[in-house]
Design an enzyme around this catalytic site. Structure first.
Site, PDB file in Angstrom:
ATOM      1  N   HIS A  47       0.828  -1.209   0.000  1.00  0.00           N
ATOM      2  CA  HIS A  47       0.000   0.000   0.000  1.00  0.00           C
ATOM      3  C   HIS A  47       0.858   1.253   0.000  1.00  0.00           C
ATOM      4  CE1 HIS A  47      -2.334   3.126   2.282  1.00  0.00           C
ATOM      5  NE2 HIS A  47      -3.179   2.862   1.317  1.00  0.00           N
ATOM      6  N   GLU A  50       2.095   1.810  -3.464  1.00  0.00           N
ATOM      7  CA  GLU A  50       1.035   2.379  -4.307  1.00  0.00           C
ATOM      8  C   GLU A  50       0.977   3.898  -4.152  1.00  0.00           C
ATOM      9  OE1 GLU A  50      -3.271   3.663  -3.623  1.00  0.00           O
ATOM     10  OE2 GLU A  50      -2.988   1.612  -2.888  1.00  0.00           O
ATOM     11  N   HIS A  51       1.059   4.375  -2.910  1.00  0.00           N
ATOM     12  CA  HIS A  51       1.053   5.825  -2.664  1.00  0.00           C
ATOM     13  C   HIS A  51       2.260   6.496  -3.317  1.00  0.00           C
ATOM     14  CE1 HIS A  51      -2.017   6.917   0.549  1.00  0.00           C
ATOM     15  NE2 HIS A  51      -2.270   5.640   0.278  1.00  0.00           N
ATOM     16  N   GLU A 127      -4.243   7.987   7.407  1.00  0.00           N
ATOM     17  CA  GLU A 127      -5.215   7.026   6.878  1.00  0.00           C
ATOM     18  C   GLU A 127      -5.445   5.888   7.870  1.00  0.00           C
ATOM     19  OE1 GLU A 127      -5.908   4.393   2.767  1.00  0.00           O
ATOM     20  OE2 GLU A 127      -4.055   5.541   3.061  1.00  0.00           O
TER      21      GLU A 127
END
Length: 420
Positions: A47, A50-51, A127
């Site tokens: 993840h 991905e960022h 997040e």
């Protein structure tokens, strides 16, 4: 509409579907490198990666990445799941080559600038904090953790804050080197696309990648278990899971029909009995999730501390009844809902491209829609009753509770009631 597939010499696969009449297209790269491909010390890195894809490359700054797509009116995004990471864009027909070039750039040439890593680390920690403050999100993470204890597939996609706080440039580059092999990448495009043009562009952008052997992943084992967290909330958030078939299992569609009939809409058993007749909650549903080698039937509800006991027991009773009195009209309605949801969803080129990539990753082919619809139509009332009976036969289950949970029954009591 015709699906076409091509594989480059290095193993990268390309799949397209032209949708006549459309002036736009969705194009992207799907990589079989998600949460379940991480080692324990890497949890959250897929993840994070991905960022970082949008934070600059050797050719483009973060702003230039955004401007390249938005200057032509397009949209670019990405997501990480437990089995895949996707990078995709929606653009007009003439801008498909640009979109593929930008996506290839962010996947193959991320800069991993240390300053940008720190900026994005802060974003991801926010997040994670937001997820922890969202009970009906976090309860599903906890349910996954107890359903697949001590396994990559059971860990949170976001990862724990302490891991995210420690990831370095070397960690990110290492995960790319381990998992972003051409044989694990799928270029998928749908809408106003030309297959041969996509293949030529992909050959130019990806053809020089060196093929590598796929890294093995840990097979999923549904362990079951319970987690309950007490917090002064207005509601108890209740999530219950049972193992069900994975994508490759012939019973996959039976599980989907069962979950829809049990709690897939306002006419479903759980909605009618628990909410409409008893008024025990505002929200309740059931769903069937699947992975390559496992799946889960999940029931979720939010209710008050005073009503959680009754709600949980009534949910179990409805699951028990389904084994003997699931009616043909309920099954027919569930089949119709599944087919309509599938076909309506695929009116979007973005949904089409995602479906192409997902099915190619699972089957190494893309079953046509008629084949899928036929499998849904082939599920009988007897199939659903037998599935419900097997679910109630005392197999492993998992439960997560969050909120004022003192009055909630334990998992053992619910499992005994189901099997009674």
């Amino acid at each position: 509409m015709t699906v076409q597939i091509h594989t480059l010499s290095n193993g990268l696969r390309i799949v397209t579907e032209n949708m006549p009449g459309l002036k736009s297209a969705s194009v992207g790269i799907w990589v079989t490198a998600g949460g379940r491909h991480e080692r324990a010390e890497q949890n959250g890195i897929a993840h994070f990666l991905e960022h970082m894809a949008f934070k600059g490359t050797a050719r483009r700054s973060a702003l230039q990445i955004a401007e390249a797509i938005e200057d032509v009116g397009g949209y670019i995004n990405a997501y990480t799941s437990r089995e895949m990471t996707a990078y995709y864009a929606r653009v007009l027909e003439a801008d498909v080559p640009l979109a593929l070039d930008v996506i290839a750039d962010i996947v193959l040439n991320p800069a991993f600038d240390p300053q940008e890593i720190e900026v994005e680390r802060g974003v991801i920690l926010q997040e994670i904090g937001q997820a922890l403050d969202t009970p009906d999100d976090i309860v599903f993470d906890w349910l996954q953790e107890v359903a697949y204890a001590d396994q990559p597939i059971g860990r949170s996609i976001l990862g724990p804050a302490e891991r995210v706080s420690a990831f370095s440039k070397a960690d990110l580059a290492g995960f790319v080197n381990e998992r972003y092999a051409p044989g694990e990448m799928i270029v998928a495009a749908a809408g106003a696309v030309d297959h041969d043009a996509i293949v030529r562009a992909a050959e130019k952008l990806f053809g020089d990648l060196t093929p590598r052997l796929s890294q093995p992943i840990m097979p999923a084992v549904f362990t079951g278990g319970e987690r309950r967290e007490t917090r002064a909330l207005e509601q108890v958030h209740f999530a219950l899971a049972f193992e069900s078939p994975g994508y490759r299992d012939p019973a996959f569609y039976t599980a989907q029909v069962y979950a829809s009939a049990l709690g897939g809409g306002m006419s479903s058993r759980l909605f009618q009995e628990v909410r409409e007749k008893r008024g025990l909650c505002y929200s309740i549903f059931a769903q069937a999730g699947a992975y390559a080698d496992t799946g889960t039937i999940t029931v979720y509800a939010g209710t008050s501390a005073e009503q959680i006991g009754g709600l949980a027991e009534l949910t179990i009773d409805e699951m028990t009844r389904a084994a003997t009195d699931m009616a043909p009209e309920e099954v027919a309605r569930a089949r119709a809902q599944m087919k309509a949801g599938l076909l309506m969803g695929l009116e979007s080129p973005s949904s089409r491209a995602e479906r192409l990539a997902r099915l190619l990753a699972i089957w190494n082919r893309v079953p046509n829609l008629d084949e899928t619809v036929a499998k849904i139509d082939g599920v009988t009332t007897g199939d659903v009753r037998d599935f419900a009976a097997a679910l109630a036969s005392g197999g492993k289950s998992a439960m997560a509770l969050y909120g004022p949970v003192d009055g909630a029954p334990g998992l053992g009591a619910l499992a005994a009631r189901l099997a009674a």
